[in-house]
Design an enzyme around this catalytic site. Structure first.
Site, PDB file in Angstrom:
ATOM      1  N   HIS A  58      31.910  37.672  27.829  1.00 57.47           N
ATOM      2  CA  HIS A  58      30.906  38.708  28.080  1.00 57.47           C
ATOM      3  C   HIS A  58      30.259  38.790  26.470  1.00 57.47           C
ATOM      4  CE1 HIS A  58      32.899  39.935  31.420  1.00 57.47           C
ATOM      5  NE2 HIS A  58      32.382  41.175  31.561  1.00 57.47           N
TER       6      HIS A  58
ATOM      7  N   HIS B 281      35.006  41.149  38.435  1.00 58.88           N
ATOM      8  CA  HIS B 281      36.515  41.691  37.671  1.00 58.88           C
ATOM      9  C   HIS B 281      37.129  41.920  39.134  1.00 58.88           C
ATOM     10  CE1 HIS B 281      35.192  41.601  33.782  1.00 58.88           C
ATOM     11  NE2 HIS B 281      34.004  41.813  34.365  1.00 58.88           N
TER      12      HIS B 281
ATOM     13  N   GLU C 221      25.645  42.452  26.464  1.00 54.95           N
ATOM     14  CA  GLU C 221      25.717  43.474  27.583  1.00 54.95           C
ATOM     15  C   GLU C 221      25.039  44.831  27.140  1.00 54.95           C
ATOM     16  OE1 GLU C 221      29.351  44.645  29.362  1.00 54.95           O
ATOM     17  OE2 GLU C 221      28.432  45.968  31.111  1.00 54.95           O
TER      18      GLU C 221
ATOM     19  N   ASP D 264      30.045  42.150  39.071  1.00 52.86           N
ATOM     20  CA  ASP D 264      30.955  42.870  38.116  1.00 52.86           C
ATOM     21  C   ASP D 264      31.938  43.558  38.705  1.00 52.86           C
ATOM     22  OD1 ASP D 264      31.282  42.792  35.314  1.00 52.86           O
ATOM     23  OD2 ASP D 264      29.614  44.528  34.827  1.00 52.86           O
ATOM     24  N   ASP D 265      31.872  44.719  38.778  1.00 54.25           N
ATOM     25  CA  ASP D 265      32.702  45.666  39.313  1.00 54.25           C
ATOM     26  C   ASP D 265      32.409  46.372  40.471  1.00 54.25           C
ATOM     27  OD1 ASP D 265      34.777  45.515  36.990  1.00 54.25           O
ATOM     28  OD2 ASP D 265      32.988  45.788  35.995  1.00 54.25           O
TER      29      ASP D 265
ATOM     30  N   HIS E 232      30.903  36.213  38.158  1.00 58.47           N
ATOM     31  CA  HIS E 232      31.190  37.367  37.460  1.00 58.47           C
ATOM     32  C   HIS E 232      31.657  38.437  38.304  1.00 58.47           C
ATOM     33  CE1 HIS E 232      29.923  39.916  33.698  1.00 58.47           C
ATOM     34  NE2 HIS E 232      30.987  40.434  34.391  1.00 58.47           N
TER      35      HIS E 232
HETATM   36  N1  ADE Z   1      35.150  44.823  32.242  1.00 57.47           N
HETATM   37  C1  ADE Z   1      35.010  44.943  33.619  1.00 57.47           C
HETATM   38  N2  ADE Z   1      33.529  45.395  33.628  1.00 57.47           N
HETATM   39  C2  ADE Z   1      32.977  45.212  32.558  1.00 57.47           C
HETATM   40  C3  ADE Z   1      31.823  45.188  31.873  1.00 57.47           C
HETATM   41  N3  ADE Z   1      30.780  45.356  32.610  1.00 57.47           N
HETATM   42  N4  ADE Z   1      31.493  44.922  30.654  1.00 57.47           N
HETATM   43  C4  ADE Z   1      32.712  44.625  29.866  1.00 57.47           C
HETATM   44  N5  ADE Z   1      33.889  44.679  30.497  1.00 57.47           N
HETATM   45  C5  ADE Z   1      34.266  44.853  31.726  1.00 57.47           C
HETATM   46 ZN    ZN Z   2      32.073  41.829  33.347  1.00 63.18          ZN
END
Ligand code: ADE
Ligand code: ZN
Length: 347
Positions: free
Chosen positions: A206, A28, A209, A287-288, A26
């Protein structure tokens, strides 16, 4: 897989967490754009960005929820125009993954964020795919792409994106769904996902969350996904927890993301340990990472320090990451052997 993980002294746990082989499921890729790279690509492409300096941009990374992050995430991605830009972004991440002992990574990318700005689908896919190919040959990291639809956009736009991607479908063998969760139920994409399934594409989404357990149920039963991204809200529904455990549905959990987007007030309150102890195939992911303060090993180190998980949890998380990946069975076996060797060396 060892029947019991040999004891590991607490002071050796951080080194083991860093050294153990793992998969990242996971990430992005647009969320790996560091401020320095945003500024250098902005300069290379003559794109204006509304921040005076790298520091000024970094200062803006204080989020209150998912949407507050997404607004900045799209602004950062606006510097990506050419095939080489997509390559360079992915390559920078893949070097970090290699340093964190990631053997396999499955990268989300957002074509709609780019095609909306006039960048061709092919430009995006070719640049990212070239970086993935180079990672295999030059770094020994298996990297593959997952096309993500943006859930705040329409079903028609998702279908259009799928059509644009099909000429390159050998480079994208799975699809996902992300962005703003609240108010965008999985059902909105039932027909797109049914079409993807017909085409033989693997499916992830997703869910859970910020959104309720009902969204996780719908991702499983309506979209028929094989993996849930995040899914941390599932603990609110015992029947859902049972289903996830019984069907061994992987959850790609992202602790530092959950902290930065205020899903949990403190890392010590994170429910990763509860998910694992309930027998779910939970995994750790970044994630990011450019926005949330850490790549994969940083997620492991900070979460273990905050929650008191032990070497047994570490082993399960790494083994789960291989089980939950879309790798071939022979590769999964090889990854597990490497994991066992590192555990044996640290015990
Ligand atoms: N896009 C990038 N990060 C995300 C996240 N944590 N939740 C949903 N969409 C995303
Ligand atoms: Zn994500």
């Amino acid at each position: 897989m060892p029947h019991a993980v040999p004891p590991v002294a607490a002071d050796r746990l951080p080194a083991l967490l860093a050294a153990m082989p793992k998969a990242e499921l996971h990430i992005h890729i647009e969320g790996s754009l560091e401020p320095e790279l945003i500024f250098s690509l902005a300069q290379r492409n003559g794109v204006a960005i509304p921040y005076a300096s790298v520091e000024d941009l970094r200062q803006a990374y204080a989020f209150t929820n998912l949407q507050s992050f997404l607004d900045i995430y799209y602004a950062g991605a606006s510097v990506l125009l050419k095939e080489q830009d997509f390559h360079d972004m992915a390559w920078a991440y893949l070097l970090r993954a290699k340093a964190d002992n990631v053997l396999r990574t499955e990268l989300f990318f957002d074509p709609q964020t780019h095609t909306a700005r006039g960048v061709a689908m092919e430009t995006v896919v070719k640049g990212l795919h070239r970086a993935c190919r180079d990672a295999r040959t030059q770094l020994g990291v298996d990297a593959e792409l997952i096309l993500c639809f943006l859930r705040h956009l329409s079903e028609a736009e998702a279908f259009e994106t799928l059509e644009q991607a099909l000429p390159n479908r050998d480079k994208i063998i799975r699809v996902g769904l992300h962005t703003s969760e609240q108010g965008h139920t999985p059902e909105k994409f039932a027909r797109v996902f049914a079409r993807c399934r017909q085409l033989g594409l693997h499916l992830v989404a997703h869910a859970g969350e910020e959104g309720p357990p009902a969204y996780v149920w719908a991702a499983l039963d309506v979209l028929k996904v094989e993996r849930i991204d995040h899914g941390v809200q599932s603990v609110k529904d015992p029947a859902l927890m049972k289903r996830l455990a019984q069907d061994r549905i992987p959850l790609t959990v992202c602790p530092l993301s959950n902290l930065k987007l205020c899903v949990f007030p403190r890392l010590a309150d994170h429910n990763l340990r509860q998910l694992l102890d309930a027998g779910l195939v939970a995994t750790v992911n970044s994630d990011d990472p450019a926005y949330f303060g850490g790549y994969l090993n940083e997620n492991f180190l900070q979460t273990f320090a905050a929650t008191g998980m032990d070497a047994g949890h570490a082993y399960r998380l790494a083994a789960n990451s291989f089980e939950g990946s879309f790798a071939e069975a022979t590769a999964k076996k090889r990854y597990l052997e490497q994991l066992d060797a590192v555990f044996a060396a640290h015990s």
